[in-house]
Design a protein around this motif. Structure first.
Motif, PDB file in Angstrom:
ATOM      1  N   LYS A  44       0.788  -1.136  -0.465  1.00 27.82           N
ATOM      2  CA  LYS A  44       0.307  -0.498   0.011  1.00 27.82           C
ATOM      3  C   LYS A  44       0.707   1.807   0.052  1.00 27.82           C
ATOM      4  O   LYS A  44       0.569   2.118  -0.807  1.00 27.82           O
ATOM      5  N   LEU A  45       1.714   1.556   1.112  1.00 29.18           N
ATOM      6  CA  LEU A  45       2.834   2.827   0.946  1.00 29.18           C
ATOM      7  C   LEU A  45       3.499   2.514  -0.347  1.00 29.18           C
ATOM      8  O   LEU A  45       3.812   3.772  -1.199  1.00 29.18           O
ATOM      9  N   ARG A  46       4.189   1.689  -0.870  1.00 33.26           N
ATOM     10  CA  ARG A  46       4.477   1.640  -2.503  1.00 33.26           C
ATOM     11  C   ARG A  46       4.065   2.207  -3.471  1.00 33.26           C
ATOM     12  O   ARG A  46       4.306   3.031  -4.312  1.00 33.26           O
ATOM     13  N   ALA A  47       2.649   1.672  -3.273  1.00 29.99           N
ATOM     14  CA  ALA A  47       2.140   2.827  -4.082  1.00 29.99           C
ATOM     15  C   ALA A  47       1.516   3.817  -4.024  1.00 29.99           C
ATOM     16  O   ALA A  47       1.503   4.631  -5.372  1.00 29.99           O
ATOM     17  N   GLU A  48       1.425   4.277  -2.841  1.00 29.95           N
ATOM     18  CA  GLU A  48       1.193   5.265  -2.411  1.00 29.95           C
ATOM     19  C   GLU A  48       2.452   6.612  -3.082  1.00 29.95           C
ATOM     20  O   GLU A  48       2.033   7.147  -3.710  1.00 29.95           O
ATOM     21  N   LYS A  49       3.482   5.883  -2.711  1.00 26.33           N
ATOM     22  CA  LYS A  49       4.997   6.889  -3.659  1.00 26.33           C
ATOM     23  C   LYS A  49       4.492   6.998  -4.696  1.00 26.33           C
ATOM     24  O   LYS A  49       5.429   8.410  -4.949  1.00 26.33           O
ATOM     25  N   ALA A  50       5.048   6.025  -5.051  1.00 31.87           N
ATOM     26  CA  ALA A  50       4.857   5.977  -6.779  1.00 31.87           C
ATOM     27  C   ALA A  50       3.730   6.855  -7.749  1.00 31.87           C
ATOM     28  O   ALA A  50       4.120   7.465  -8.336  1.00 31.87           O
ATOM     29  N   ASN A  51       2.613   6.862  -6.765  1.00 35.56           N
ATOM     30  CA  ASN A  51       1.519   7.994  -6.926  1.00 35.56           C
ATOM     31  C   ASN A  51       2.073   9.640  -6.444  1.00 35.56           C
ATOM     32  O   ASN A  51       1.646  10.604  -7.171  1.00 35.56           O
ATOM     33  N   LEU A  52       2.882   9.409  -5.780  1.00 33.78           N
ATOM     34  CA  LEU A  52       3.035  10.856  -5.087  1.00 33.78           C
ATOM     35  C   LEU A  52       3.944  11.466  -6.565  1.00 33.78           C
ATOM     36  O   LEU A  52       4.836  13.399  -6.612  1.00 33.78           O
ATOM     37  N   LEU A  53       5.257  10.511  -6.525  1.00 27.79           N
ATOM     38  CA  LEU A  53       6.365  10.830  -7.288  1.00 27.79           C
ATOM     39  C   LEU A  53       5.684  10.579  -9.650  1.00 27.79           C
ATOM     40  O   LEU A  53       6.645  10.821 -10.255  1.00 27.79           O
ATOM     41  N   GLY A  54       4.735  10.645  -9.167  1.00 23.54           N
ATOM     42  CA  GLY A  54       3.327  10.869 -10.499  1.00 23.54           C
ATOM     43  C   GLY A  54       3.835   9.547 -11.467  1.00 23.54           C
ATOM     44  O   GLY A  54       3.487   9.514 -12.150  1.00 23.54           O
ATOM     45  N   TYR A  55       3.709   7.753 -11.137  1.00 27.60           N
ATOM     46  CA  TYR A  55       3.870   7.277 -11.078  1.00 27.60           C
ATOM     47  C   TYR A  55       2.291   6.311 -11.302  1.00 27.60           C
ATOM     48  O   TYR A  55       2.137   6.392 -10.145  1.00 27.60           O
ATOM     49  N   LYS A  56       1.923   5.660 -12.813  1.00 29.89           N
ATOM     50  CA  LYS A  56       0.578   4.840 -12.145  1.00 29.89           C
ATOM     51  C   LYS A  56       0.882   3.470 -11.319  1.00 29.89           C
ATOM     52  O   LYS A  56      -0.130   2.923 -10.427  1.00 29.89           O
ATOM     53  N   SER A  57       2.143   2.986 -11.502  1.00 34.15           N
ATOM     54  CA  SER A  57       2.597   2.202 -10.037  1.00 34.15           C
ATOM     55  C   SER A  57       3.349   1.632  -9.255  1.00 34.15           C
ATOM     56  O   SER A  57       4.671   2.560 -10.126  1.00 34.15           O
ATOM     57  N   PHE A  58       3.990   1.436  -8.331  1.00 31.02           N
ATOM     58  CA  PHE A  58       5.073   1.366  -8.018  1.00 31.02           C
ATOM     59  C   PHE A  58       5.973   0.001  -8.960  1.00 31.02           C
ATOM     60  O   PHE A  58       7.365   0.444  -9.056  1.00 31.02           O
TER      61      PHE A  58
END
Length: 682
Positions: A271-285
């Motif tokens: 869950k945190l990895r997905a949120e991190k990716a979204n914060l940085l502008g990516y669709k998924s980790f």
């Protein structure tokens, strides 16, 4: 480090041991905490010195200064993480749970420093005007991208959230690894009735006796969850109920309820990895992780894995039919279960090729396989090895070699830690106490390999399986990547390359183990001293792709589940159910499980190393199969001209150039998966 702080043990940062090593006798576990605090403060002071200068940014005053910052932190970290993996205890583990998030927070504070990024960004924007050599330009680009991928362009709220996520992920990763290590160390099946050892060769019994003695049970034989014991036990034990009991414990590491259960940790990490990716502008980790690799996208990974998966399942179905025939032939009516596969596969190997692992193992002495590793390195690259006795290290089992260039000059140091023990995490790996670079003078590499081979009784040689010997060659290939590194900048030294390129030097090196000239010289029977008979050698080579379906299903299912966890924008709440659902959709054979099930998948969840990246072994395998084929095409697998190119573009170049460019410089073109599929026997 300030001399006004006598409580700081400088032996952790000023290495005064023999040959430039740390003096491992001069510090203890209690010294790490204060040394880390001082080193972290020193690193921040170095960064502030870069940020607060009034001169316009230059390569010298900014990029180089950044690369050379935190030397004390590099040194205390190198020793501590070595100990955390190879010789841990409760004190080290307790500190690891503190240090991991603290290091994450520290890194975030640097990578999100707006003034520091502004200086790097200024250099990056004018990079085409600076007249940079290719390596420096590459380091600048990697550094700039590293800042961006670490949140340097986020607003303050985004930076704060990302720092929190990274800190939490570091804590969870440390706990995940410790839980697996504890489950592995704590479980043992003690056997006191010798009739229950039926089918087990002497080398397995000896390993089990040694494991029992280590656990203060000299009256017993112990099955442990170390791969060097559990796998041969599953391959040879005639006692099906004990095979099942042991296998279930092995498969359930990290999933036993209580404080070592990793289920909730995985759910939170994904869950945190997905949120991190979204914060940085990516669709998924997965999209975030793969953006900085050779593969580039999840689609490219799936385009590799899916065709291999289909071929592997088809081959595994054929293999299962053969195993079922053997079971029926014994008058039994059970189907092939996961705890049966290795046992009947050994019988099938014996039937088909007239040998089994027990016949081969006496010819694979650890000492001789190490010599073979060194000999191949000498033949290919001209380097030589000289063992040094009596040098204190982190454990009495560790061995030290000086490494020399062909002209006799010093190349670096190599250390080997080969035997399993309860204080060591499972698996095998390479790392560095010191990486090679020339940014502020010549820094010699200090490289080590860690293995988990079963320790033999005193006075007896350690005997390896063929897989064990390949593992030793594999990790030594990584070691050569560090030892042969010849770059200026530490950021691109040795194995500092993209994740799906880093396995090329290691997997390629495995090929030389089964070169007839090497086996003929080093596959020597430990009792008779005779070389492996040509008939057995021929059988070994003929059986190279035996059990290919099983092996490929084990690996590829793990890679596909890894991608499934990280390629979806909506991570699962229940990771165990998600694993089962994913495998069901893939039509995973019931008789095989993932090589690394989710609750003990340390590659992916004990830190960030291979997350959305387990596929990289197969990506690199496409390269290594093609690269070895280049040698075979010359008619000489030690071809000196090709070996020189291999050293220049693969083993010595580190991350100084784009990996695709490096491979093309060596081979002339990029490969297709054909050679890899052929090598696997699919």
């Amino acid at each position: 480090m300030s001399s006004t702080k006598p409580s700081i043990n400088t032996a952790l940062t000023e290495w005064t041991g023999a040959l430039g090593l740390p003096d491992f006798t001069a510090f203890n576990d209690d010294d790490f905490a204060a040394a880390f605090d001082a080193a972290l403060a020193g690193d921040l002071a170095d960064i502030e010195a870069v940020v607060n200068q009034h001169d316009v940014p230059t390569i010298e005053n900014t990029l180089k200064a950044l690369q050379l910052s935190g030397k004390d932190l590099d040194r205390v970290s190198a020793i501590f993480w070595l100990r955390a993996g190879a010789h841990t205890n409760e004190a080290i583990q307790a500190l690891e749970r503190v240090i991991a998030p603290k290091m994450s927070r520290h890194s975030s504070s640097i990578m999100m420093n707006p003034l520091l990024f502004a200086r790097i960004d200024s250099l990056y924007e004018q990079r085409d005007l600076l007249g940079l050599d290719p390596e420096t330009n590459r380091v600048l680009e990697k550094t700039w991208k590293g800042f961006v991928r670490s949140g340097a362009r986020l607003d303050e709220q985004g930076k704060a959230r990302l720092a929190d996520i990274n800190e939490r992920l570091a804590s969870l990763g440390a706990q995940f690894g410790q839980n697996v290590q504890k489950d592995e160390a704590d479980w043992a099946l003690f056997i006191t009735d010798e009739t229950e050892l039926a089918g087990l060769p002497d080398f397995v019994r000896d390993s089990m006796r040694g494991a029992a003695e280590e656990r203060d049970r000299p009256d017993a034989w112990a099955v442990t969850l170390s791969r060097s014991i559990i796998e041969p036990f599953l391959s040879f034990s005639e006692n099906r109920s004990l095979r099942e009991k042991s296998f279930r414990a092995w498969a359930a590491r990290g999933e036993n309820g209580g404080e070592t259960d990793n289920t909730d940790i995985v759910a939170e990490m994904v869950k945190l990895r997905a949120e991190k990716a979204n914060l940085l502008g990516y669709k998924s980790f997965a999209a975030y992780k793969l953006d900085d690799t050779m593969a580039k996208t999840p689609k490219a990974v799936m385009d590799l894995l899916e065709p291999v998966w289909d071929k592997a399942k088809a081959r595994a179905a054929e293999e299962e039919t053969d195993l079922q025939r053997l079971i029926t032939g014994e008058g039994r009516n059970h189907k092939v279960e996961p705890w049966d596969w290795r046992y009947y596969a050994e019988k099938l190997r014996n039937e088909r090729f007239a040998f089994d692992e027990a016949e081969l193992k006496p010819y694979l002495q650890l000492e001789k396989v190490i010599e073979a590793c060194f000999d191949v390195a000498t033949r290919l690259f001209g380097i030589t090895f000289e063992e040094k006795q009596g040098i204190p290290t982190w454990h009495p089992d560790v061995r030290v070699w000086e490494v020399f260039n062909a002209d006799g000059s010093e190349r670096g140091l190599f250390l080997g830690d080969y035997f399993n023990r309860q204080s060591k995490r499972s698996g095998a790996w390479m790392s560095a106490l010191q990486s090679q670079h020339k940014l502020d003078g010549e820094h010699k590499p200090i490289i080590y390999n860690v293995m988990n081979f079963a320790k033999p009784p005193k006075g007896e040689p350690a005997l390896l399986s063929l897989d064990g010997a390949k593992t030793l060659f594999h990790e030594f290939g990584h070691a050569l990547h560090g030892l042969l590194s010849d770059v200026t900048w530490p950021a691109v030294s040795g194995t500092s390359v993209s994740r799906d390129f880093v396995e090329l030097p290691s997997q390629l090196y495995e090929h030389w183990l089964t070169v007839p000239a090497i086996l003929e010289k080093y596959a020597i029977h430990y009792r008779t001293g005779e070389a492996m008979p040509k008939a057995l050698l021929d059988k070994v080579l003929a059986a190279n792709t035996f059990n290919a379906g099983f092996n490929t299903v084990e690996f590829t299912s793990s890679a596909l589940v890894d991608m499934a966890f990280h390629a979806d924008g909506t991570p699962p709440v229940d990771p165990i159910k998600f694993e089962a659902d994913t495998l069901r959709q893939l039509e995973m054979p019931d008789a095989i499980i993932m090589r690394h099930r989710t609750p003990h998948f340390t590659h992916v969840f004990s830190g960030d190393g291979y997350s959305a990246g387990y596929y990289s072994y197969m990506w690199s395998e496409v390269l290594d199969a093609d690269a070895f084929k280049a040698f075979e095409e010359t008619g000489d697998v030690f071809n000196s001209d090709l070996a020189a190119k291999l050293r220049q573009y693969i083993y010595s170049a580190g991350g100084s150039r784009d990996p695709e460019d490096l491979y093309k410089a060596f081979r002339g073109k990029m490969p297709t998966p054909d050679a890899m599929i052929e090598k696997r026997g699919l």
